[in-house]
Enzyme design. Structure first.
Site, PDB file in Angstrom:
ATOM      1  N   SER A  85      30.401  76.874  34.825  1.00 14.58           N
ATOM      2  CA  SER A  85      30.338  75.687  36.164  1.00 14.58           C
ATOM      3  C   SER A  85      29.584  76.658  37.284  1.00 14.58           C
ATOM      4  O   SER A  85      28.873  77.336  37.425  1.00 14.58           O
ATOM      5  CB  SER A  85      30.964  74.791  37.010  1.00 14.58           C
ATOM      6  OG  SER A  85      31.467  73.539  37.549  1.00 14.58           O
ATOM      7  N   HIS A  86      30.617  76.138  38.408  1.00 12.67           N
ATOM      8  CA  HIS A  86      29.977  77.022  40.299  1.00 12.67           C
ATOM      9  C   HIS A  86      30.709  77.962  40.802  1.00 12.67           C
ATOM     10  O   HIS A  86      29.740  78.500  40.966  1.00 12.67           O
ATOM     11  CB  HIS A  86      30.922  75.858  40.872  1.00 12.67           C
ATOM     12  CG  HIS A  86      32.015  75.962  40.965  1.00 12.67           C
ATOM     13  ND1 HIS A  86      32.332  75.445  40.265  1.00 12.67           N
ATOM     14  CD2 HIS A  86      32.820  76.556  42.262  1.00 12.67           C
ATOM     15  CE1 HIS A  86      33.609  74.871  40.370  1.00 12.67           C
ATOM     16  NE2 HIS A  86      34.729  75.428  41.518  1.00 12.67           N
ATOM     17  N   ARG A 146      27.272  68.925  39.876  1.00 15.01           N
ATOM     18  CA  ARG A 146      27.807  69.090  40.914  1.00 15.01           C
ATOM     19  C   ARG A 146      26.790  68.879  41.980  1.00 15.01           C
ATOM     20  O   ARG A 146      25.812  68.922  42.308  1.00 15.01           O
ATOM     21  CB  ARG A 146      28.984  70.021  41.759  1.00 15.01           C
ATOM     22  CG  ARG A 146      30.247  70.264  40.425  1.00 15.01           C
ATOM     23  CD  ARG A 146      31.236  71.199  41.330  1.00 15.01           C
ATOM     24  NE  ARG A 146      31.820  71.877  40.507  1.00 15.01           N
ATOM     25  CZ  ARG A 146      33.466  72.222  40.909  1.00 15.01           C
ATOM     26  NH1 ARG A 146      33.545  72.338  42.504  1.00 15.01           N
ATOM     27  NH2 ARG A 146      34.150  72.434  40.264  1.00 15.01           N
ATOM     28  N   LYS A 181      31.162  64.291  34.939  1.00 11.98           N
ATOM     29  CA  LYS A 181      30.191  64.169  36.777  1.00 11.98           C
ATOM     30  C   LYS A 181      29.132  64.569  36.862  1.00 11.98           C
ATOM     31  O   LYS A 181      28.533  65.517  35.561  1.00 11.98           O
ATOM     32  CB  LYS A 181      30.698  65.422  37.660  1.00 11.98           C
ATOM     33  CG  LYS A 181      31.580  66.569  37.703  1.00 11.98           C
ATOM     34  CD  LYS A 181      31.888  66.850  38.784  1.00 11.98           C
ATOM     35  CE  LYS A 181      32.729  68.429  38.186  1.00 11.98           C
ATOM     36  NZ  LYS A 181      33.676  68.405  37.555  1.00 11.98           N
TER      37      LYS A 181
END
Length: 543
Positions: free
Chosen positions: A113-114, A282, A376
């Site tokens: 992810s991030h 995100r 998301k």
């Protein structure tokens, strides 16, 4: 081609976190580590022979190598077909879209992810169910249990598959279909939003800037924002996905997306700015010299959902993670729809969406989405904002402040203390938890503690219970402080502190959040002994 049974021994650290297993790249590169976890997934999910699997990732370092291993293991474990994104690329929401559209058995997503990428960075892997959403705790617990007893894994001895050309290849009787990474997702977005109105907004001179942060959303943003909606090519920055994200930290917040922030707060700022993270799930939303908190973004999308064609009939309900501000609760109350408060982790929204209880969901950690997929979705949130802007023809700041005038402002901030020694972070949480009795009824300046608890959640659909999901200090006036350890890091521990105060007075809506929450920030330090215990004078990240 032959199926090989490779003897192995269990690793003791393969427990999936909030969204899969995340470790340093070097850990996943160690002999048998990735293979053990993949075999544990296959053993736990017991897919029927001939099932179809989706596979792809965010393009970070080790993505290509891992995909080749997983393809060969899928063939050895009886899968009939794997849909894999071209060049191994699939954003997390796009993977969910593909799983749902083609009704596959599920999918494996390779992403941290991030988190940072590159040879010294992080890698991650998770399994998504047939509904397109992350595996629930029951399944991840089964995967972990299997990882602790595994003695062998199955893999086909075969050459690597070419992933850059669309089409089908046979791998030991299993079809490997390389698919367009963007097409299915772009088609879905076109069905949800008023592309004609957005196209006209941009044609009328409305200027946007999207920062893909050298992560997975670059190709998606180019196909949708530029090719379909007519934004100029330079409306997208850092558009080329790179294995190390260009040396940056692909987390769309005010600290790590500083290039975009400088542009949006500069003299000739565009009208709208946005960024997405490593795997595209995100988002950060900015106006000209104006930052929209993720909590406010969720609330505003809920309030204006009918402006988008895909939500024109209204929304069934909303859900937010416990640390997310109660701004959306106030919208739900006015709309007379249910609002659910869940633990952090998108998997908790899946049951609610599958049961038809909610349409929109969001987390304060820059995650927003709806029942169009079961993840998301960063670019979805950007398009929703553009749809709202195209209809209202007001600035981002005006839209947000009019929302506050209508519902009141939930002043909100999150302070992250990253890479703390685990014993320090756990000790701080234990200290606060042990203070519940002495804190209740205690007054700190203008705030009096009403109650303290360790948030637990009973799923209203399946009855499952999740405990110790974050410590809440709740004050008499509705303000609160939440302490929680993040489950997304790979090194040490990340302590997150959430601060929230409701402000109904319109004359105070222009206050900077850090100034408005100054007293509460001091209270959090007093309660937890932050500076003394962590040795840190300031958080790593403030949002």
């Amino acid at each position: 081609m032959t199926v090989q049974l490779i003897a192995t021994q269990p690793f003791n650290d393969q427990k999936p976190g909030t969204s899969g297993l995340r470790k340093r790249v070097s850990v996943f590169q160690s002999p048998h580590y990735l293979e053990n976890f993949v075999q544990s997934i296959f053993d736990a999910i017991t897919a029927p022979n001939g099932a179809t699997l989706v596979l792809g990732g965010d393009g970070r370092f080790h993505n290509q190598e891992a995909i080749q291993i997983i393809l060969k293991m899928a063939a050895a474990n009886g899968f009939g077909k794997v849909l894999v994104g071209q060049r191994g690329i699939l954003s997390t929401p796009a993977a969910s879209c593909v799983i749902r559209k083609y009704q596959t058995y599920g999918g494996i997503i390779l992403s941290a992810s991030h988190n940072p990428g590159g040879p010294q960075g992080d890698f991650g892997i998770k399994y998504n169910m047939a509904n397109g959403g992350p595996a629930p705790e029951k399944v991840t617990e089964d995967i972990f249990a299997r990882s602790k007893e595994i003695t062998q894994y199955r893999i086909v001895d075969a050459p690597d598959i070419a992933l850059d050309v669309l089409g089908e290849t046979d791998l030991h009787g299993m079809k490997v279909e390389v698919i367009d990474s963007v097409a299915d997702y772009a088609e879905l977005m076109g069905s949800l939003f008023d592309f004609a109105a957005i196209r006209q907004l941009l044609a009328d001179g409305f200027r946007i800037k999207f920062d893909a942060m050298h992560a997975v959303t670059g190709p998606y943003a180019r196909a949708i924002l530029v090719d379909a909606l007519g934004a100029p090519a330079d409306a997208i920055m850092n558009a080329e996905p790179l294995p190390d994200f260009g040396g940056g930290h692909p987390d769309p917040n005010l600290t790590y997306a500083h290039d975009l922030v400088e542009i949006m707060y500069g003299e000739d700022a565009p009208d709208f700015g946005a960024a997405s993270d490593g795997d595209g799930d995100r988002n950060m939303i900015l106006g000209k010299h104006f930052f929209v908190t993720p909590s406010d973004s969720l609330a505003l999308i809920a309030a204006d959902a009918r402006l988008a064609p895909g939500y024109a009939q209204g929304i069934a309900g909303v859900a937010r993670s416990m640390p997310t501000s109660a701004a959306v609760d106030r919208v739900a109350q006015e709309l007379d729809i249910p609002c659910f408060e869940t633990p952090t982790g998108w998997k908790f929204f899946g049951n609610l969406m599958d049961a038809g209880k909610v349409t929109l969901c969001g987390e304060e950690s820059f995650g927003t989405g709806s029942n169009h997929v079961r993840e998301k979705d960063g670019l979805w949130a950007v398009l929703f904002w553009l749809n709202i802007l195209a209809i209202k023809r007001q600035s981002v700041e005006t839209i947000v402040k009019r929302h506050w005038a209508r519902f009141g402002r939930n002043v909100y901030s999150r302070h992250d203390y990253e890479e703390l020694p685990s014993d320090v972070a756990n000790g701080l949480i234990d200290h606060v938890r042990a203070s519940f009795a002495s804190l209740t009824g205690k007054t700190f300046g203008a705030y009096t503690v009403k109650t303290c608890d360790d948030f637990s959640y009973t799923d209203p659909v399946d009855g499952s219970v999740s405990q110790k999901q974050g410590i809440r200090i709740l004050f008499e006036d509705g303000s609160r402080i939440v302490f929680r350890l993040s489950g997304t890091g790979t090194e040490g521990a990340t302590l997150r502190i959430y601060l929230e105060a409701f402000e109904p007075d319109r004359s105070k809506h222009d206050l900077d959040a850090q100034d408005a929450l100054a007293e509460m920030i001091t209270i959090a330090d007093d309660i937890a002994g932050l500076k003394q215990r962590t040795g840190r004078e300031q958080p790593t990240v403030i949002t």
